[in-house]
Design a protein around this motif. Structure first.
Motif, mmCIF file in Angstrom:
data_model
loop_
_atom_site.group_PDB
_atom_site.id
_atom_site.type_symbol
_atom_site.label_atom_id
_atom_site.label_comp_id
_atom_site.label_asym_id
_atom_site.label_seq_id
_atom_site.Cartn_x
_atom_site.Cartn_y
_atom_site.Cartn_z
ATOM 1 N N PHE A 210 0.823 -1.214 0.000
ATOM 2 C CA PHE A 210 0.000 0.000 0.000
ATOM 3 C C PHE A 210 0.854 1.259 0.000
ATOM 4 O O PHE A 210 0.461 2.293 -0.546
ATOM 5 C CB PHE A 210 -0.928 -0.006 1.232
ATOM 6 N N ALA A 211 2.029 1.178 0.606
ATOM 7 C CA ALA A 211 2.861 2.379 0.732
ATOM 8 C C ALA A 211 3.369 2.855 -0.622
ATOM 9 O O ALA A 211 3.733 4.032 -0.779
ATOM 10 C CB ALA A 211 4.040 2.103 1.663
ATOM 11 N N ASP A 212 3.407 1.954 -1.607
ATOM 12 C CA ASP A 212 3.903 2.317 -2.933
ATOM 13 C C ASP A 212 2.816 2.884 -3.841
ATOM 14 O O ASP A 212 3.104 3.267 -4.976
ATOM 15 C CB ASP A 212 4.522 1.085 -3.611
ATOM 16 N N ASN A 213 1.581 2.928 -3.342
ATOM 17 C CA ASN A 213 0.486 3.392 -4.191
ATOM 18 C C ASN A 213 0.400 4.916 -4.160
ATOM 19 O O ASN A 213 0.071 5.508 -3.121
ATOM 20 C CB ASN A 213 -0.842 2.784 -3.720
ATOM 21 N N PRO A 214 0.661 5.586 -5.283
ATOM 22 C CA PRO A 214 0.673 7.057 -5.287
ATOM 23 C C PRO A 214 -0.717 7.671 -5.141
ATOM 24 O O PRO A 214 -0.838 8.862 -4.832
ATOM 25 C CB PRO A 214 1.269 7.387 -6.660
ATOM 26 N N PHE A 215 -1.772 6.860 -5.346
ATOM 27 C CA PHE A 215 -3.126 7.407 -5.269
ATOM 28 C C PHE A 215 -3.692 7.426 -3.842
ATOM 29 O O PHE A 215 -4.688 8.093 -3.585
ATOM 30 C CB PHE A 215 -4.077 6.590 -6.161
ATOM 31 N N LEU A 216 -3.056 6.696 -2.926
ATOM 32 C CA LEU A 216 -3.645 6.553 -1.599
ATOM 33 C C LEU A 216 -3.707 7.877 -0.830
ATOM 34 O O LEU A 216 -4.784 8.247 -0.328
ATOM 35 C CB LEU A 216 -2.880 5.493 -0.799
ATOM 36 N N PRO A 217 -2.623 8.633 -0.702
ATOM 37 C CA PRO A 217 -2.727 9.923 -0.006
ATOM 38 C C PRO A 217 -3.715 10.869 -0.698
ATOM 39 O O PRO A 217 -4.440 11.616 -0.029
ATOM 40 C CB PRO A 217 -1.292 10.473 -0.046
ATOM 41 N N LYS A 218 -3.741 10.830 -2.037
ATOM 42 C CA LYS A 218 -4.663 11.696 -2.777
ATOM 43 C C LYS A 218 -6.116 11.300 -2.517
ATOM 44 O O LYS A 218 -7.000 12.157 -2.425
ATOM 45 C CB LYS A 218 -4.358 11.619 -4.277
ATOM 46 N N PHE A 219 -6.356 9.998 -2.391
ATOM 47 C CA PHE A 219 -7.712 9.511 -2.158
ATOM 48 C C PHE A 219 -8.276 10.047 -0.846
ATOM 49 O O PHE A 219 -9.437 10.470 -0.781
ATOM 50 C CB PHE A 219 -7.717 7.980 -2.147
ATOM 51 N N TYR A 220 -7.472 10.028 0.212
ATOM 52 C CA TYR A 220 -7.979 10.488 1.513
ATOM 53 C C TYR A 220 -8.250 11.995 1.520
ATOM 54 O O TYR A 220 -9.004 12.481 2.355
ATOM 55 C CB TYR A 220 -7.001 10.105 2.620
ATOM 56 N N LYS A 221 -7.657 12.724 0.562
ATOM 57 C CA LYS A 221 -7.938 14.155 0.451
ATOM 58 C C LYS A 221 -9.129 14.441 -0.466
ATOM 59 O O LYS A 221 -9.870 15.401 -0.258
ATOM 60 C CB LYS A 221 -6.695 14.884 -0.082
ATOM 61 N N ASP A 222 -9.310 13.612 -1.499
ATOM 62 C CA ASP A 222 -10.405 13.818 -2.463
ATOM 63 C C ASP A 222 -10.894 12.442 -2.921
ATOM 64 O O ASP A 222 -10.478 11.922 -3.957
ATOM 65 C CB ASP A 222 -9.910 14.643 -3.657
ATOM 66 N N LYS A 223 -11.775 11.836 -2.134
ATOM 67 C CA LYS A 223 -12.200 10.464 -2.373
ATOM 68 C C LYS A 223 -12.947 10.300 -3.689
ATOM 69 O O LYS A 223 -12.775 9.320 -4.407
ATOM 70 C CB LYS A 223 -13.067 9.977 -1.211
ATOM 71 N N GLU A 224 -13.804 11.249 -4.008
ATOM 72 C CA GLU A 224 -14.612 11.120 -5.217
ATOM 73 C C GLU A 224 -13.754 11.111 -6.471
ATOM 74 O O GLU A 224 -14.004 10.359 -7.411
ATOM 75 C CB GLU A 224 -15.636 12.258 -5.273
ATOM 76 N N ARG A 225 -12.740 11.933 -6.489
ATOM 77 C CA ARG A 225 -11.902 12.061 -7.684
ATOM 78 C C ARG A 225 -10.952 10.887 -7.864
ATOM 79 O O ARG A 225 -10.735 10.410 -8.993
ATOM 80 C CB ARG A 225 -11.101 13.364 -7.616
ATOM 81 N N PHE A 226 -10.389 10.392 -6.754
ATOM 82 C CA PHE A 226 -9.316 9.409 -6.874
ATOM 83 C C PHE A 226 -9.732 7.983 -6.493
ATOM 84 O O PHE A 226 -8.892 7.085 -6.466
ATOM 85 C CB PHE A 226 -8.125 9.838 -6.008
ATOM 86 N N ALA A 227 -11.022 7.770 -6.236
ATOM 87 C CA ALA A 227 -11.460 6.438 -5.825
ATOM 88 C C ALA A 227 -11.217 5.386 -6.908
ATOM 89 O O ALA A 227 -10.666 4.307 -6.640
ATOM 90 C CB ALA A 227 -12.940 6.468 -5.445
ATOM 91 N N PHE A 228 -11.612 5.673 -8.142
ATOM 92 C CA PHE A 228 -11.499 4.671 -9.199
ATOM 93 C C PHE A 228 -10.041 4.336 -9.543
ATOM 94 O O PHE A 228 -9.666 3.150 -9.581
ATOM 95 C CB PHE A 228 -12.250 5.119 -10.449
ATOM 96 N N PRO A 229 -9.171 5.337 -9.792
ATOM 97 C CA PRO A 229 -7.775 4.965 -10.063
ATOM 98 C C PRO A 229 -7.117 4.266 -8.875
ATOM 99 O O PRO A 229 -6.267 3.389 -9.070
ATOM 100 C CB PRO A 229 -7.093 6.301 -10.366
#
Length: 374
Positions: A210-229
């Motif tokens: 999970f630590a290597d996933n670049p979308f994870l921090p972004k998801f917690y800031k903007d779930k709607e935008r980054f949920a699918f990627p």
């Protein structure tokens, strides 16, 4: 990784229910010392050096990670737990259980509390006969010859008789399961438990990246935008990792333990994705899921929400600090539905809300015993 050592133990009893005494000792050794690999037949012998009831004697081959002095201490505790009362009397006496260390790898040990190889083992048929049965070609570190030759040279003329009764060898986790998946909510302790089990049982460990996933921090800031990627990248990475690691057989590892199962991808996707996104995601998931090997045991660690939030705060990942209790409840509901509907998995649910298996060895052993009995 902890170093596994092979030790050979001699067990004897001449009081009470002797078969029960031996089996209880075997079970405690398996629980507290290490995996029992071999158990000899039971041999009946007359008491040695005093007038008493006949003894039942056996030998065990045990794999342990403990150093010799710690091993001795734990064996003495087992004897005490089983009711042995030691006295200052130096003569031989009746006993409900006696456990001696005969060999510890090929080490030669002379300390204030322990001598290995056992100094009297070559003089006693009630030790050598059961020992040779399970370790005939093992070399005695001092004699420099195999134990079967040592038995031939033994001058003990005592009568020794094998009895038809047998004892049950506990089956270790690494023998019982080829693949164990540890699952749970965010902060449940699945990675900690997977690491601990892998180290103790010399298992190949698969940890979620999970630590290597670049979308994870972004998801917690903007779930709607980054949920699918985020969910698609997790699915692809989990699929590739499990395909690669489960297909590569490791000759030096006993089994595989992972801190996730790929179905968690669908559980999280149901929570985070919009309807249209989820339908597309589900098509991809179904294709991949059919190709993934299923675990022999699926362990779900249940933690109540307050403990989850406490654990999340303690581990201090910045992007997790705003996780809400309602989000954790949705994840829990997703796992609950999965467990209820997925009938093909061998599932074990363990409530760890009141356990501290990382810092409390007794709590950790409680979990191991539950897994053994699953």
């Amino acid at each position: 990784m902890k170093i596994q050592r092979i030790t050979y133990l001699s067990l004897g009893t001449n009081q009470g229910n002797k078969l029960e005494n031996l089996q209880n000792a075997i079970n405690l050794i398996d629980d507290t010392i290490g995996a029992i690999q071999k158990i000899s037949s039971i041999y009946k012998t007359p008491s040695w050096g005093f007038n008493g009831n006949d003894f039942y004697n056996i030998c065990l081959q045990v794999s342990t990670t403990y150093p010799s002095e710690t091993l001795l201490s734990k064996l003495l505790s087992i004897e005490t737990d089983l009711g042995r009362q030691r006295t200052n009397n130096t003569t031989y006496q009746n006993r409900n259980i006696d456990i001696d260390i005969l060999l510890f790898d090929d080490e030669i040990i002379f300390s204030k509390t322990l001598t290995v190889p056992h100094p009297k083992m070559l003089e006693r048929k009630f030790v050598l006969v059961p020992l040779v049965e399970i370790a005939a070609n093992v070399v005695h570190p001092l004699e420099k010859g195999p134990l079967n030759i040592c038995l031939q040279n033994c001058t003990d003329s005592s009568e020794i008789t094998r009895i038809p009764d047998s004892l049950k060898r506990p089956i270790s986790i690494s023998e019982k399961y080829n693949y164990i998946a540890i699952e749970g909510n965010i902060g449940a302790g699945k990675t900690s438990l997977a690491r601990m089990l892998s180290e103790e049982f010399n298992a190949k460990m698969i940890l979620e990246r999970f630590a290597d996933n670049p979308f994870l921090p972004k998801f917690y800031k903007d779930k709607e935008r980054f949920a699918f990627p985020l969910e698609m990248s997790f699915l692809a990475d989990r699929y590739q990792q499990l395909i690669d690691d489960l297909e590569q057989y490791d000759l030096f590892k006993n089994c595989v333990i992972s801190d996730y199962y790929i179905f968690k991808s669908l559980i999280f996707a149901q929570i985070t994705l919009q309807k249209e996104e989820y339908l597309l995601y589900r098509k991809m998931f179904d294709i991949m899921y059919n190709e993934i090997a299923k675990p022999d045991l699926y362990v779900f660690l249940y933690q109540n929400t307050d403990r989850l939030l406490e654990n999340i705060q303690k581990r201090g990942r910045e992007y997790e600090q705003n996780i809400e209790a309602s989000y954790l409840q949705k994840i829990h509901d997703g796992y609950s539905n999965f467990i209820k509907t997925e009938q093909t998995l061998n599932t074990l649910i363990i409530d760890v809300s009141d356990l501290d298996f990382v810092n409390n060895h007794h709590d950790y052993k409680t979990i191991i015993n539950k897994i053994k009995k699953a």
